[in-house]
Motif scaffolding. Structure first.
Motif, short mmCIF file in Angstrom:
data_model
loop_
_atom_site.label_atom_id
_atom_site.label_comp_id
_atom_site.label_asym_id
_atom_site.label_seq_id
_atom_site.Cartn_x
_atom_site.Cartn_y
_atom_site.Cartn_z
N HIS A 174 -9.78 0.35 -0.64
CA HIS A 174 -9.12 0.38 0.67
C HIS A 174 -9.21 -0.97 1.39
CE1 HIS A 174 -10.50 4.63 -0.01
NE2 HIS A 174 -9.17 4.74 0.04
N TRP A 197 0.86 -1.19 0.00
CA TRP A 197 0.00 0.00 0.00
C TRP A 197 0.89 1.23 0.00
CZ3 TRP A 197 -4.98 0.46 -0.88
CH2 TRP A 197 -5.60 1.66 -0.59
N THR A 198 0.66 2.17 -0.92
CA THR A 198 1.52 3.35 -1.03
C THR A 198 0.85 4.62 -0.54
OG1 THR A 198 0.82 3.67 -3.33
CG2 THR A 198 2.84 2.38 -2.96
N ASP A 199 -0.48 4.64 -0.45
CA ASP A 199 -1.20 5.82 0.02
C ASP A 199 -1.25 5.86 1.54
OD1 ASP A 199 -1.69 6.57 -2.60
OD2 ASP A 199 -3.64 5.60 -2.68
N ASP A 200 -1.71 6.97 2.06
CA ASP A 200 -1.87 7.14 3.50
C ASP A 200 -2.94 6.16 4.00
OD1 ASP A 200 -2.07 7.99 6.10
OD2 ASP A 200 -2.64 10.04 5.62
#
Length: 167
Positions: free
Chosen positions: A63, A48-51
């Protein structure tokens, strides 16, 4: 070592205790995926690269990899839907206080599980459509119709007119 590991150092036998069936189901899924990925030479564990901190925002389908802690409720809802399907009405209602995570449970939990497991009850493909009735300006039926037509392009190809249905 000779009883639990093969020549390449992979664990071939072990004992693991689980306090709840859901823990077993999760671990089994992870281990099966890892084993199949190893046999096929693929990797399904994309990072996972997003916040990961959503704050008060809903966890949606994308998500699902970071949506944790509601596995038991997700499994309960999936079982309820199976039971309701057998009874002739695959419908379940999620009730809870405002901000308790109903939308996240429905989207990142139940919908993502259905979309991921295409063998569920013989379905070959699940299509997920979400809408918020209060945001529609033309009424509930018109908003639902638009959402369904956006998710089911076959209706348009079949010559069904969304506007006439909504009216």
């Amino acid at each position: 070592r000779e009883q639990f590991f093969d020549a390449e150092g992979r664990n071939i036998r072990a004992v693991q205790s689980f306090h709840e069936p859901i823990g077993f189901a999760q671990r089994l899924r992870v281990h099966l995926r890892q084993t199949l990925d190893g046999l096929l030479g693929t990797e399904s564990g994309a990072s996972w690269t997003d916040d990961p901190y959503r704050g008060l925002q809903v966890f949606d389908l994308e998500h699902a990899p970071i949506f944790h802690g509601r596995d038991e409720e997700t499994c309960d809802l999936l079982q309820r839907l199976r039971d309701q399907h057998r009874a002739g009405c695959a419908f379940a209602v999620i009730v809870g206080a405002s901000g308790s995570g109903k939308s996240s449970l429905a989207r990142a939990g139940v919908a993502a599980s259905l979309a991921e497991d295409t063998t569920e009850d013989g379905a070959t493909q699940w299509r997920i459509a979400t809408f918020i009735p209060a945001l529609g300006t033309d009424g509930l039926i018109a908003e639902l119709t638009r959402t369904l037509f956006a998710s089911l392009p076959e209706l348009d190809r079949a010559g069904v007119d969304a506007q006439s249905i909504a009216n």
